[in-house]
Design a protein around this motif. Structure first.
Motif, mmCIF file in Angstrom:
data_model
loop_
_atom_site.group_PDB
_atom_site.id
_atom_site.type_symbol
_atom_site.label_atom_id
_atom_site.label_comp_id
_atom_site.label_asym_id
_atom_site.label_seq_id
_atom_site.Cartn_x
_atom_site.Cartn_y
_atom_site.Cartn_z
ATOM 1 N N ALA A 3 -27.315 53.288 -25.442
ATOM 2 C CA ALA A 3 -28.039 54.516 -25.787
ATOM 3 C C ALA A 3 -28.865 54.326 -27.057
ATOM 4 O O ALA A 3 -30.014 54.791 -27.142
ATOM 5 N N LEU A 4 -28.299 53.634 -28.043
ATOM 6 C CA LEU A 4 -29.020 53.417 -29.294
ATOM 7 C C LEU A 4 -30.252 52.539 -29.074
ATOM 8 O O LEU A 4 -31.330 52.799 -29.628
ATOM 9 N N ASP A 5 -30.101 51.501 -28.276
ATOM 10 C CA ASP A 5 -31.245 50.631 -27.986
ATOM 11 C C ASP A 5 -32.369 51.432 -27.322
ATOM 12 O O ASP A 5 -33.549 51.261 -27.645
ATOM 13 N N ALA A 6 -32.009 52.302 -26.392
ATOM 14 C CA ALA A 6 -33.018 53.134 -25.730
ATOM 15 C C ALA A 6 -33.715 54.049 -26.735
ATOM 16 O O ALA A 6 -34.945 54.231 -26.684
ATOM 17 N N ASP A 7 -32.949 54.634 -27.670
ATOM 18 C CA ASP A 7 -33.540 55.497 -28.689
ATOM 19 C C ASP A 7 -34.474 54.711 -29.610
ATOM 20 O O ASP A 7 -35.528 55.204 -30.022
ATOM 21 N N LEU A 8 -34.080 53.487 -29.942
ATOM 22 C CA LEU A 8 -34.913 52.650 -30.803
ATOM 23 C C LEU A 8 -36.219 52.269 -30.107
ATOM 24 O O LEU A 8 -37.290 52.277 -30.718
#
Length: 464
Positions: free
Chosen positions: A60-65
């Motif tokens: 999820a964090l990678d997608a947000d980044l």
């Protein structure tokens, strides 16, 4: 071109109210990095349930980044060595991180500071707690050991600063360093996949944390009345999101503080999280060593004994013959989480009914909880056992059958112990006493009165 800065991520997997990102972005290009380090924590490497959560949170964090023009770099190994090598590889000007207080991360921060190349600084920022552990002290300048005065002192500094929103964009380096592939880390269970029910309960990541807060707002005002009722969804269920840092405690405080009603009871529990970190900052071995020396001589039953092994296995599997305990342990296995009131009952049962060392239970929770937190887990288990610096008295023995009736757990038991679903609200708390012997459901491992007498006799041996 401006030299990049590395953001070292651990239990702070968010973009909003994240001081390390703010500081790094102010200097130039940012390289967000997560290092899967199973070596530095040694026996405290993440348990299976936490690894499931970590996989989805990192995704999820990678997608947000990527929505902000950035990405997450994944590396594996000893964090200090990996980050020092990455700093040399990218000519980084600094490594920014949120400060952590688990003993292994404190060691890693010291090791990294020494290992970084010349011209690259380690910058540690606060942000995982309402106030940095150790900053709230007594009039004599000493850290607090007891929760209640700690709460009173910390409350004088509340509310915390308003949270900083997530950046709209993040500049990246001219060339991105190589990254592992998340799937190659094999964080998810496969043979067997015991986490099939986790996805129905949880949405790891910053967006999932925000949704949890939003869902809790209407409940917050009724928290005192409903938090102890396992059959009602009255708790926040924010603990795994807070543990992995997908939302800051300051964000939670500001979102809930005006809810009215009994919201202060919830805020006190948020402060308990700070208190637990305050404890492990003073006692780094709190997860394995009794705070009260007398408990070093406590006559726990021999864990190598076959009967004790069978008792522990029955507890782990939710087959003790005590419906509330069994419901909680089955909920834990199916979802990676257990209602807080039931956690206390289940922990007390292992320690005082089965007379098993609290560290056995702490280790099981460490492996099976998605919110397995070193400070909170150790503090709660030592509170229950009576061995902690601030703890319940050992002689106060929770009665699981009384607790089940008092807190109206019939619906909860029906959900997690379905073989008892047809019993009445009166009989379901103690089928054996009601003469309702349900096929497939075990008799009590030990009667409550017998267990209580055995526990008090054991405790009497260390009273002197």
């Amino acid at each position: 071109m401006t030299r990049p800065a590395i953001v070292w991520l651990r239990r702070d997997l968010r973009l909003a109210d994240q001081a390390a990102f703010v500081a790094a972005a102010a200097c130039g290009p940012v390289i967000p990095v997560y290092v899967l380090d199973d070596e530095t924590p040694k026996h405290r490497m993440m348990g299976g349930a936490s690894r499931w959560w970590l996989h989805h949170s990192l995704s999820a964090l990678d997608a947000d980044l990527r929505k902000r023009g950035s990405r997450l770099v994944l590396r594996r190994g000893v964090a200090a060595d990996v980050l020092a090598d990455l700093a040399r590889e990218t000519d980084a000007a600094a490594v920014h991180c949120l400060r952590h207080y688990e003993p292994w991360w404190r060691n890693a921060e010291r090791a990294l500071k020494a290992a970084l190349p010349d011209g690259c600084a380690l910058e540690c920022h606060p942000g995982n707690y309402l106030m940095p552990p150790g900053s709230v002290t007594t009039g004599a300048g000493q850290p607090y050991k007891i929760y209640t005065p700690f709460w009173r002192a910390l409350a004088q500094h509340m509310p915390p600063p308003k949270p900083v929103p997530a950046p709209d964009a993040l500049d990246g380096p001219k060339a991105w360093p190589k990254s592992d592939t998340l799937v190659d880390w094999k964080l998810l269970p496969t043979k067997p996949d015991w986490a099939t029910g986790f996805g129905e309960e949880w949405t790891p990541g910053e967006a999932g944390a925000a949704d949890r807060v939003e869902a809790f707002l209407d409940k917050a005002k009724h928290y005192e009345d409903r938090r102890n009722l396992p059959s009602i969804e009255g708790t926040s269920r924010l603990s795994p999101h807070l543990h992995f840092g997908e939302i800051s405690p300051a964000t939670v405080w500001h979102a809930t503080m005006q809810a009215g009603g009994s919201v202060e009871v919830f805020l006190k529990e948020l402060v308990w999280r700070d208190y637990a970190q305050n404890v492990i900052a003073q006692y780094p071995d709190y997860g394995k060593a009794n705070a009260r020396d007398a408990f070093d001589a406590f006559p726990w039953r021999d864990p190598a004994d076959s009967e004790v092994k069978a008792d522990v296995e029955a507890w782990q599997q939710g087959r003790t013959g005590y419906p509330l305990v069994d419901a909680g342990m089955r909920q834990l296995w199916a979802t990676g989480w257990m209602h807080n009131r039931v956690r206390m009952v289940a922990a007390s049962f292992l320690i005082k009914h089965l007379l098993v060392d609290w560290r056995v239970g702490e280790a099981w929770f460490w492996d099976t909880l998605v919110d397995a937190d070193y400070g909170s887990n150790a503090t709660n288990w030592q509170w229950t056992s009576g061995s902690g610096v601030d703890s319940n008295m050992f002689v106060r023995i929770m009665a699981p059958l009384t607790q089940s009736d008092k807190f109206d757990a019939a619906g909860y038991i029906r959900q997690w112990v379905p073989e008892l679903a047809d019993l009445s609200d009166k009989d379901i708390h103690d089928p054996e006493a009601a003469g309702k012997f349900v096929k497939g459901y075990p008799k009590k491992r030990i009667a409550h009165k017998q267990a209580r007498e055995r526990a008090l006799a054991a405790h009497a041996k260390i009273k002197t």
